[in-house]
Design an enzyme around this catalytic site. Sequence first.
Site, short mmCIF file in Angstrom:
data_model
loop_
_atom_site.label_atom_id
_atom_site.label_comp_id
_atom_site.label_asym_id
_atom_site.label_seq_id
_atom_site.Cartn_x
_atom_site.Cartn_y
_atom_site.Cartn_z
CE LYS A 1 -2.27 -1.13 3.83
NZ LYS A 1 -1.65 -2.44 4.16
NE ARG B 1 -4.61 -1.38 10.33
CZ ARG B 1 -3.50 -0.94 9.72
NH1 ARG B 1 -3.42 0.31 9.32
NH2 ARG B 1 -2.49 -1.75 9.51
NE ARG C 1 7.14 -3.37 6.44
CZ ARG C 1 5.84 -3.07 6.31
NH1 ARG C 1 5.38 -2.54 5.20
NH2 ARG C 1 5.01 -3.31 7.29
NE ARG D 1 6.16 -1.12 10.66
CZ ARG D 1 5.06 -1.11 9.93
NH1 ARG D 1 5.02 -0.41 8.83
NH2 ARG D 1 4.02 -1.82 10.31
NE ARG E 1 1.57 -5.69 11.39
CZ ARG E 1 2.71 -5.55 10.71
NH1 ARG E 1 3.80 -6.17 11.13
NH2 ARG E 1 2.74 -4.80 9.65
N1 UDP Z 1 -2.37 0.99 13.17
C1 UDP Z 1 -3.68 1.08 13.60
N2 UDP Z 1 -4.55 1.88 12.92
C2 UDP Z 1 -4.19 2.58 11.81
C3 UDP Z 1 -2.85 2.48 11.36
C4 UDP Z 1 -1.98 1.67 12.05
O1 UDP Z 1 -4.07 0.46 14.56
O2 UDP Z 1 -5.02 3.29 11.23
C5 UDP Z 1 -1.39 0.20 13.93
C6 UDP Z 1 -1.67 -1.29 13.94
O3 UDP Z 1 -1.19 -1.79 15.18
C7 UDP Z 1 -0.81 -1.80 12.79
C8 UDP Z 1 0.40 -0.90 12.89
O4 UDP Z 1 -0.10 0.34 13.37
O5 UDP Z 1 -0.49 -3.16 12.91
C9 UDP Z 1 1.17 -0.69 11.60
O6 UDP Z 1 0.30 -0.19 10.62
P1 UDP Z 1 0.80 0.20 9.14
O7 UDP Z 1 -0.41 0.58 8.36
O8 UDP Z 1 1.91 1.16 9.20
O9 UDP Z 1 1.46 -1.12 8.59
P2 UDP Z 1 0.94 -2.28 7.67
O10 UDP Z 1 -0.13 -2.98 8.43
O11 UDP Z 1 0.45 -1.65 6.40
O12 UDP Z 1 2.16 -3.11 7.46
MG MG Z 2 2.11 0.64 5.15
#
Ligand code: UDP
Ligand code: MG
Length: 192
Positions: A14, A89, A128, A134, A146
Site C-alpha cells: 500500500k 481499518r 522488511r 519496525r 496483525r
Molecule cells: N495501526 C492502527 N490503525 C491505523 C494504522 C496503524 O491500529 O489506522 C497500527 C496497527 O497496530 C498496525 C500498525 O499500526 O499493525 C502498523 O500499521 P501500518 O499501516 O503502518 O502497517 P501495515 O499494516 O500496512 O504493514
Molecule cells: Mg504501510
Amino acid sequence: MLNLIIFGPPGAGKGTQSEKIIDRYQLVHIATGDLLRAERKAGTVLGNEANEYISRGELVPDSVVVGMVRNFMSSHAGAGGFIFDGFPRTIPQAEALDAMLLEFNTAISAVLGLEVVEDELVKRLMLRGQTSGRVDDQDEDTIRNRFREYQNKTLPLQGYYSEQGKYQSVQGIGEIDEIFTNLCACIDTVKS
Ligand code: UDP
Ligand code: MG
C-alpha cells in the site's frame, strides 16, 4: 476531489503504490501507521499509548485514529484529494470517514484492494523487518496477529465499499510498475 483508499493486508504494498499514485494524481498521502509512528518518535502521550497496541499487532482504538485523521485533513484543507493508506481499518472507522468527508462536501471515489496471499505477505514483512527497524515486523507471532486483526476487523470493509459500488481489486503480486499501471487503470475509470 479524488479521494482514494488503498486497501489490503499488512505487507500488500500500500505504501509503495501510494507514493507513485500521489505523484501522478497530485494527492495528499495520509498513512495513519506513519502518523502513529511519528507520534511515538515525538514521545507524545498519544504515541506512547498507540505503541502498546502496535507492538502487540493489535489495532489502535477507533477514536484515536479517527481524531488523528480529522486533524490531518483539517490541516490540509487545500488538498485536491487524499489517498488513505492503512485507514479505515474497521467498519466504525469507515462510517466516521464517510461522515467526515461529507462535512468537507466530498466522498470516497474508489477503494483499490491489493490482493496478496498470506505466505507471500509473511515473507515480505520478515524481510522488511530486517531493515525497517519496525518492532511489529520482526516477530512472526506479531505478524500473524496483525493478519488475524485484518481478517476479523478490516476485511468486512470489502463488503461495506462493494455495497457502495466503490470496491475494485487489483493483483498485488508482480512488478511494482505493472501493479501501478493496473491501479491507474482503475483510478482513471472513476476520475472525472
Ligand atoms: N495501526 C492502527 N490503525 C491505523 C494504522 C496503524 O491500529 O489506522 C497500527 C496497527 O497496530 C498496525 C500498525 O499500526 O499493525 C502498523 O500499521 P501500518 O499501516 O503502518 O502497517 P501495515 O499494516 O500496512 O504493514
Ligand atoms: Mg504501510
